[in-house]
Design an enzyme around this catalytic site. Sequence first.
Site, PDB file in Angstrom:
ATOM      1  N   SER A 107       0.775  -1.173  -0.040  1.00 11.25           N
ATOM      2  CA  SER A 107      -0.099  -0.109  -0.149  1.00 11.25           C
ATOM      3  C   SER A 107       0.797   1.228  -0.015  1.00 11.25           C
ATOM      4  O   SER A 107       1.897   1.435   0.665  1.00 11.25           O
ATOM      5  CB  SER A 107      -0.861   0.086   1.529  1.00 11.25           C
ATOM      6  N   TYR A 131      -2.229   5.626  -4.396  1.00 11.57           N
ATOM      7  CA  TYR A 131      -3.170   6.582  -3.877  1.00 11.57           C
ATOM      8  C   TYR A 131      -2.772   7.834  -4.644  1.00 11.57           C
ATOM      9  O   TYR A 131      -1.648   8.217  -4.487  1.00 11.57           O
ATOM     10  CB  TYR A 131      -3.403   6.772  -2.344  1.00 11.57           C
ATOM     11  N   HIS A 277     -13.593  -1.962  -1.497  1.00 12.91           N
ATOM     12  CA  HIS A 277     -12.743  -1.599  -0.416  1.00 12.91           C
ATOM     13  C   HIS A 277     -13.071  -2.344   0.780  1.00 12.91           C
ATOM     14  O   HIS A 277     -12.706  -1.723   1.967  1.00 12.91           O
ATOM     15  CB  HIS A 277     -12.720   0.043  -0.232  1.00 12.91           C
TER      16      HIS A 277
HETATM   17  C1  LIG Z   1      -7.012  -2.546   7.366  1.00  9.76           C
HETATM   18  C2  LIG Z   1      -7.277  -2.312   5.849  1.00  9.76           C
HETATM   19  C3  LIG Z   1      -6.642  -1.372   5.159  1.00  9.76           C
HETATM   20  C4  LIG Z   1      -6.612  -1.189   3.957  1.00  9.76           C
HETATM   21  N1  LIG Z   1      -5.976  -0.286   3.211  1.00  9.76           N
HETATM   22  C5  LIG Z   1      -5.939  -0.191   1.850  1.00  9.76           C
HETATM   23  C6  LIG Z   1      -4.926   0.593   1.188  1.00  9.76           C
HETATM   24  O1  LIG Z   1      -3.935   1.251   1.708  1.00  9.76           O
HETATM   25  N2  LIG Z   1      -5.046   0.631  -0.139  1.00  9.76           N
HETATM   26  C7  LIG Z   1      -5.909   0.127  -0.784  1.00  9.76           C
HETATM   27  O2  LIG Z   1      -6.191   0.162  -2.099  1.00  9.76           O
HETATM   28  N3  LIG Z   1      -7.067  -0.617  -0.050  1.00  9.76           N
HETATM   29  C8  LIG Z   1      -6.823  -0.754   1.105  1.00  9.76           C
HETATM   30  N4  LIG Z   1      -7.947  -1.631   1.784  1.00  9.76           N
HETATM   31  C9  LIG Z   1      -8.809  -2.400   0.936  1.00  9.76           C
HETATM   32  C10 LIG Z   1      -8.256  -3.780   0.560  1.00  9.76           C
HETATM   33  O3  LIG Z   1      -7.210  -3.553  -0.424  1.00  9.76           O
HETATM   34  C11 LIG Z   1      -9.041  -4.714  -0.009  1.00  9.76           C
HETATM   35  O4  LIG Z   1     -10.116  -4.421  -1.053  1.00  9.76           O
HETATM   36  C12 LIG Z   1     -10.027  -5.379   0.937  1.00  9.76           C
HETATM   37  O5  LIG Z   1      -9.331  -5.500   2.232  1.00  9.76           O
HETATM   38  C13 LIG Z   1     -10.851  -6.659   0.432  1.00  9.76           C
HETATM   39  O6  LIG Z   1     -11.671  -7.230   1.412  1.00  9.76           O
HETATM   40  P1  LIG Z   1     -11.437  -8.353   2.650  1.00  9.76           P
HETATM   41  O7  LIG Z   1     -10.533  -7.428   3.610  1.00  9.76           O
HETATM   42  O8  LIG Z   1     -12.566  -8.737   2.968  1.00  9.76           O
HETATM   43  O9  LIG Z   1     -10.441  -9.077   1.722  1.00  9.76           O
HETATM   44  C14 LIG Z   1      -7.599  -2.048   3.079  1.00  9.76           C
HETATM   45  C15 LIG Z   1      -8.363  -2.746   3.583  1.00  9.76           C
HETATM   46  C16 LIG Z   1      -8.469  -3.038   5.177  1.00  9.76           C
HETATM   47  C17 LIG Z   1      -9.114  -4.347   5.793  1.00  9.76           C
END
Ligand SMILES: Cc1cc2nc3c(=O)[nH]c(=O)nc-3n(C[C@H](O)[C@H](O)[C@H](O)COP(=O)(O)O)c2cc1C
Length: 382
Positions: A107, A131, A277
């Site tokens: 990330s 981002y 997300h």
């Molecule tokens: C704690 C956390 C932080 C996340 N941070 C980012 C991020 O920095 N950038 C991003 O594109 N998606 C972020 N996401 C979304 C994840 O990339 C992804 O889309 C999502 O976790 C998928 O769902 P799942 O947790 O049920 O597998 C984040 C998700 C979580 C749970």
Amino acid sequence: MTVITSIEDLRVLARQRVPRMFYDYVDVGSWTESTYRANEQDFQKILLRQRVAVNLAQRSTRATMLGHDVAMPVAIAPTGLTGMQHADGEILAARAARRFGVPFTLSTVSICSIEDVAEGTGGHPFWFQLYVMRDRDFVTRLIERAKAANCSALVLTLDLQISGQRHKDLKNGLSAPPRLTLLNLLNMAGKPRWCAGMLGTRRHTFGNIIGHVKGVDNMTSLAEWSSQQYDPALSWEDVAWIRRLWDRKLVLKGIQDVEDAKLAAASGADALIVSNHGGRQLDGAPSSIRALPAIVDAVGDRIEVHMDGGIRSGQDVLKAVALGAKGTYIGRSMLYGLGAMGEAGVTRALEIIHKELDLTMAFCGHTDIRDVDAGVLLPASF
Ligand SMILES: Cc1cc2nc3c(=O)[nH]c(=O)nc-3n(C[C@H](O)[C@H](O)[C@H](O)COP(=O)(O)O)c2cc1C
């Protein structure tokens, strides 16, 4: 010692070992959390079709994502503050992914920097999630850094121009490093393994940002800078700009709607990720698995379609593949493993999902994941 047999076991252990503020940051969705819950629950509604008396002796879950050979069609999703689930978390997760043979995505808002992960994985290629910040010079430099670190794909996140509200994060006063209030200190005192790990690393805040932006060299200036940086003006013109800057694989993350999927397919990107997300942005949006089939139908022949959201088992992966996803990503399933047991926990999460995927595919009468299609599902169930 508990025997870990499921992602749920890892979640329970992570809740015991990770300070509350950071555990909650993972196990949370925006507002009422309806989309967060739906991501998991909608997988349960899809029924699998059992077949018998098929020769299952030789089986393979190997596939390709973006032209890369992978041990199974599962990548690690980019997640912010991963180095707060466990000391040096991004390096550990990247190593586990590499050993297992699946892609790791770092990330933008990671704790370990792009350079830390490149060094920690011996220069092996990984993927970087971008981002788009208002400071376009910073974005250009990040892209250059990702190129120099041998990143083979750029995952451009489009669904976070503005941030969803997550009640728990506000109530917990989420920050990295955590503020040393009495409540936080008391909570951390009950997490000795986590504390020991954190004392052993210098990485406690956003490694890609601090020291890389003029005037941002401490926590106060960082907090000020980041609070203003997500760019609400992000548009398809910026996607075109990034396509010109990045000549390797480009993935557009956060697509939920068929019209946006068509724009993504026309943008010159190599893949899109059907994603909400992890239920952290638009509460009330459909689950990703529900949004997937229409997008595959509309653009699946023009762009590689991936998905994430709610994957907690190999059965979920099989269902996503059956509905046309060429790849999936795990966010929380990886984070629970990391919080529970560090690198070994991420490996355990991958092993659990892999075993479940392999066996479920076999129960459905298939021996090669590349041959799996909607025929493994009971039609009335999706
Ligand atoms: C704690 C956390 C932080 C996340 N941070 C980012 C991020 O920095 N950038 C991003 O594109 N998606 C972020 N996401 C979304 C994840 O990339 C992804 O889309 C999502 O976790 C998928 O769902 P799942 O947790 O049920 O597998 C984040 C998700 C979580 C749970």
